[in-house]
Design an enzyme around this catalytic site. Sequence first.
Site, PDB file in Angstrom:
ATOM      1  N   CYS A 115       0.851  -1.180   0.000  1.00  0.00           N
ATOM      2  CA  CYS A 115       0.000   0.000   0.000  1.00  0.00           C
ATOM      3  C   CYS A 115       0.896   1.242   0.000  1.00  0.00           C
ATOM      4  O   CYS A 115       2.097   1.136   0.224  1.00  0.00           O
ATOM      5  CB  CYS A 115      -0.919   0.008   1.214  1.00  0.00           C
ATOM      6  SG  CYS A 115      -2.355   1.085   0.955  1.00  0.00           S
ATOM      7  N   LYS A 190     -12.269  -4.930   3.253  1.00  0.00           N
ATOM      8  CA  LYS A 190     -11.659  -4.138   4.314  1.00  0.00           C
ATOM      9  C   LYS A 190     -12.590  -2.976   4.626  1.00  0.00           C
ATOM     10  O   LYS A 190     -12.903  -2.161   3.752  1.00  0.00           O
ATOM     11  CB  LYS A 190     -10.303  -3.617   3.847  1.00  0.00           C
ATOM     12  CG  LYS A 190      -9.620  -2.711   4.868  1.00  0.00           C
ATOM     13  CD  LYS A 190      -8.231  -2.324   4.410  1.00  0.00           C
ATOM     14  CE  LYS A 190      -7.558  -1.396   5.394  1.00  0.00           C
ATOM     15  NZ  LYS A 190      -6.205  -1.031   4.952  1.00  0.00           N
ATOM     16  N   ARG A 200      -2.412   3.263  13.012  1.00  0.00           N
ATOM     17  CA  ARG A 200      -1.945   4.471  12.315  1.00  0.00           C
ATOM     18  C   ARG A 200      -0.833   5.139  13.106  1.00  0.00           C
ATOM     19  O   ARG A 200       0.085   5.725  12.545  1.00  0.00           O
ATOM     20  CB  ARG A 200      -3.130   5.391  12.038  1.00  0.00           C
ATOM     21  CG  ARG A 200      -4.024   4.744  10.975  1.00  0.00           C
ATOM     22  CD  ARG A 200      -5.245   5.537  10.615  1.00  0.00           C
ATOM     23  NE  ARG A 200      -6.099   4.742   9.731  1.00  0.00           N
ATOM     24  CZ  ARG A 200      -7.394   4.920   9.574  1.00  0.00           C
ATOM     25  NH1 ARG A 200      -8.009   5.879  10.241  1.00  0.00           N
ATOM     26  NH2 ARG A 200      -8.078   4.150   8.751  1.00  0.00           N
ATOM     27  N   ARG A 212     -11.002   7.507   4.893  1.00  0.00           N
ATOM     28  CA  ARG A 212     -10.816   6.480   3.886  1.00  0.00           C
ATOM     29  C   ARG A 212     -12.154   5.927   3.355  1.00  0.00           C
ATOM     30  O   ARG A 212     -12.203   4.876   2.737  1.00  0.00           O
ATOM     31  CB  ARG A 212      -9.980   5.326   4.449  1.00  0.00           C
ATOM     32  CG  ARG A 212      -8.580   5.708   4.933  1.00  0.00           C
ATOM     33  CD  ARG A 212      -7.593   4.573   4.691  1.00  0.00           C
ATOM     34  NE  ARG A 212      -6.428   4.572   5.563  1.00  0.00           N
ATOM     35  CZ  ARG A 212      -5.390   5.397   5.457  1.00  0.00           C
ATOM     36  NH1 ARG A 212      -5.382   6.355   4.553  1.00  0.00           N
ATOM     37  NH2 ARG A 212      -4.371   5.273   6.279  1.00  0.00           N
ATOM     38  N   GLU A 228     -17.188  -7.825  -3.230  1.00  0.00           N
ATOM     39  CA  GLU A 228     -15.759  -7.494  -3.213  1.00  0.00           C
ATOM     40  C   GLU A 228     -14.906  -8.762  -3.311  1.00  0.00           C
ATOM     41  O   GLU A 228     -13.936  -8.826  -4.057  1.00  0.00           O
ATOM     42  CB  GLU A 228     -15.395  -6.738  -1.924  1.00  0.00           C
ATOM     43  CG  GLU A 228     -15.847  -5.289  -1.878  1.00  0.00           C
ATOM     44  CD  GLU A 228     -14.909  -4.355  -2.675  1.00  0.00           C
ATOM     45  OE1 GLU A 228     -13.982  -4.851  -3.331  1.00  0.00           O
ATOM     46  OE2 GLU A 228     -15.148  -3.140  -2.641  1.00  0.00           O
ATOM     47  N   LYS A 243     -11.435  -7.878   7.116  1.00  0.00           N
ATOM     48  CA  LYS A 243     -10.766  -7.025   8.097  1.00  0.00           C
ATOM     49  C   LYS A 243     -11.688  -5.899   8.514  1.00  0.00           C
ATOM     50  O   LYS A 243     -12.264  -5.267   7.646  1.00  0.00           O
ATOM     51  CB  LYS A 243      -9.501  -6.462   7.447  1.00  0.00           C
ATOM     52  CG  LYS A 243      -8.719  -5.535   8.327  1.00  0.00           C
ATOM     53  CD  LYS A 243      -7.574  -4.963   7.550  1.00  0.00           C
ATOM     54  CE  LYS A 243      -6.902  -3.924   8.430  1.00  0.00           C
ATOM     55  NZ  LYS A 243      -5.824  -3.270   7.781  1.00  0.00           N
ATOM     56  N   SER A 269      -5.486  -3.764  15.087  1.00  0.00           N
ATOM     57  CA  SER A 269      -4.853  -3.098  16.228  1.00  0.00           C
ATOM     58  C   SER A 269      -5.841  -2.717  17.329  1.00  0.00           C
ATOM     59  O   SER A 269      -5.571  -2.940  18.511  1.00  0.00           O
ATOM     60  CB  SER A 269      -4.102  -1.852  15.742  1.00  0.00           C
ATOM     61  OG  SER A 269      -4.978  -0.967  15.063  1.00  0.00           O
ATOM     62  N   TYR A 308      -1.629  -9.523  16.284  1.00  0.00           N
ATOM     63  CA  TYR A 308      -0.514  -9.047  17.112  1.00  0.00           C
ATOM     64  C   TYR A 308      -0.322  -9.961  18.323  1.00  0.00           C
ATOM     65  O   TYR A 308       0.679  -9.876  19.014  1.00  0.00           O
ATOM     66  CB  TYR A 308      -0.773  -7.597  17.554  1.00  0.00           C
ATOM     67  CG  TYR A 308      -1.016  -6.694  16.359  1.00  0.00           C
ATOM     68  CD1 TYR A 308       0.050  -6.251  15.575  1.00  0.00           C
ATOM     69  CD2 TYR A 308      -2.316  -6.342  15.959  1.00  0.00           C
ATOM     70  CE1 TYR A 308      -0.159  -5.474  14.452  1.00  0.00           C
ATOM     71  CE2 TYR A 308      -2.536  -5.555  14.839  1.00  0.00           C
ATOM     72  CZ  TYR A 308      -1.457  -5.131  14.085  1.00  0.00           C
ATOM     73  OH  TYR A 308      -1.670  -4.370  12.966  1.00  0.00           O
TER      74      TYR A 308
HETATM   75  C1  PBG Z   1      -3.167   0.633   5.538  1.00  0.00           C
HETATM   76  C2  PBG Z   1      -3.458  -0.383   6.575  1.00  0.00           C
HETATM   77  C3  PBG Z   1      -4.203  -0.187   7.735  1.00  0.00           C
HETATM   78  C4  PBG Z   1      -4.177  -1.387   8.432  1.00  0.00           C
HETATM   79  C5  PBG Z   1      -3.426  -2.291   7.681  1.00  0.00           C
HETATM   80  N1  PBG Z   1      -2.998  -1.654   6.516  1.00  0.00           N
HETATM   81  C6  PBG Z   1      -4.838   1.025   8.273  1.00  0.00           C
HETATM   82  C7  PBG Z   1      -5.768   1.789   7.456  1.00  0.00           C
HETATM   83  O1  PBG Z   1      -6.361   1.323   6.475  1.00  0.00           O
HETATM   84  O2  PBG Z   1      -5.942   2.953   7.816  1.00  0.00           O
HETATM   85  C8  PBG Z   1      -4.842  -1.626   9.743  1.00  0.00           C
HETATM   86  C9  PBG Z   1      -4.230  -2.668  10.594  1.00  0.00           C
HETATM   87  C10 PBG Z   1      -4.593  -2.603  12.040  1.00  0.00           C
HETATM   88  O3  PBG Z   1      -5.356  -1.735  12.512  1.00  0.00           O
HETATM   89  O4  PBG Z   1      -4.085  -3.462  12.755  1.00  0.00           O
HETATM   90  N2  PBG Z   1      -3.509   0.285   4.243  1.00  0.00           N
HETATM   91 ZN    ZN Z   2      -3.020   2.071   2.845  1.00  0.00          ZN
END
Ligand code: PBG
Ligand code: ZN
Length: 324
Positions: A115, A190, A200, A212, A228, A243, A269, A308
């Site tokens: 990304c 996602k 973040r 987003r 999707e 996710k 997270s 994690y």
């Molecule tokens: C960015 C990305 C994100 C996560 C994984 N890749 C954050 C977002 O989309 O803002 C989130 C992972 C997490 O919260 O553990 N493409």
């Molecule tokens: Zn991203």
Amino acid sequence: MFPAVRMRRLRTLKLIKETRLSTDDLILPLFIDENIAGKMPIESMPGQYRFSIERAVKEVSEARSLGIKSVLLFGIPTKKDETGSEAFNKEGVIQRAVRVIKKAAEDIVVITDLCLCEYTTHGHCGLIENGIVLNDPTLEVLGKVAVSQAEAGADIVAPSGMMDGMVKAIRNSLDTEGFADTAIMSYAAKYNSALYGPFRDAADSGFMFGDRSGYQMDFHNAREALREVELDIAEGADIVMVKPAIFYLDIIAKVRAKFDVPLAAYNVSGEYSMIKAASEKEFLNGEEVMIECLTAIKRAGADLIITYFAKEAAEILSTGAPSK
Ligand code: PBG
Ligand code: ZN
């Protein structure tokens, strides 16, 4: 007569488990920071760190010795720009990290996040014009990033930006450049979730403006997730992902019921930090909740769980402690 069936009989024996969580199911996400030496704790994610490339090698070998088979790498570069060009630098943080990790531990499956948000100054997952994320021009860049990661030795690339057509574009680029064997794990469904907050912080990928919601899914929608996933499979995804995970067990179950492709779920997270924070306050038993949480994700139908908790869970699973 009392019904002949008494469900308690077997329950007390604790013999039947329909779902068994295994270390094999777990993928450990790691943040690799080009700007630091050693490791640096992530405040919003107790027990998690950013690692230097050198230190990450040690972390991977520790994970490996606990039985973890796969890691998912996120890079934090020294240089960011408007277009995220550092993401496809041959000497970029992820490319260097993959090379040294693969050299040190050949049998670890290395997955790279694919990304732009950690590499752009504005923090969005694609190229920007007039405050809007451009879909198609972003695809070209993603193709280049995928090739550079595959070249470095990534086994699987994991596009996480929710651009339309990203899987097809990446598959084409990889195949054209001779990386037909590099797999794609797509962040297919996602959601635009407030549960990414701590990440973040961890990955330094917060955005400067907007949100987003233009590319990530609306959490009110479930059928849309199936569309999707269907699209990503048609475009050539080898593994699809849902996710976040715990708040989205219904989506995991629906995808599992409808499609026969390998399914991953990302225990994000915020889901991690909530359990950690409550556990630190002794509001609940963190280890028990962790195992219950991961088992629930597996029970819903995930083949792989990105979490994690991977190392902590692996430690518990390897001692054979009963998960109740
Ligand atoms: C960015 C990305 C994100 C996560 C994984 N890749 C954050 C977002 O989309 O803002 C989130 C992972 C997490 O919260 O553990 N493409
Ligand atoms: Zn991203």
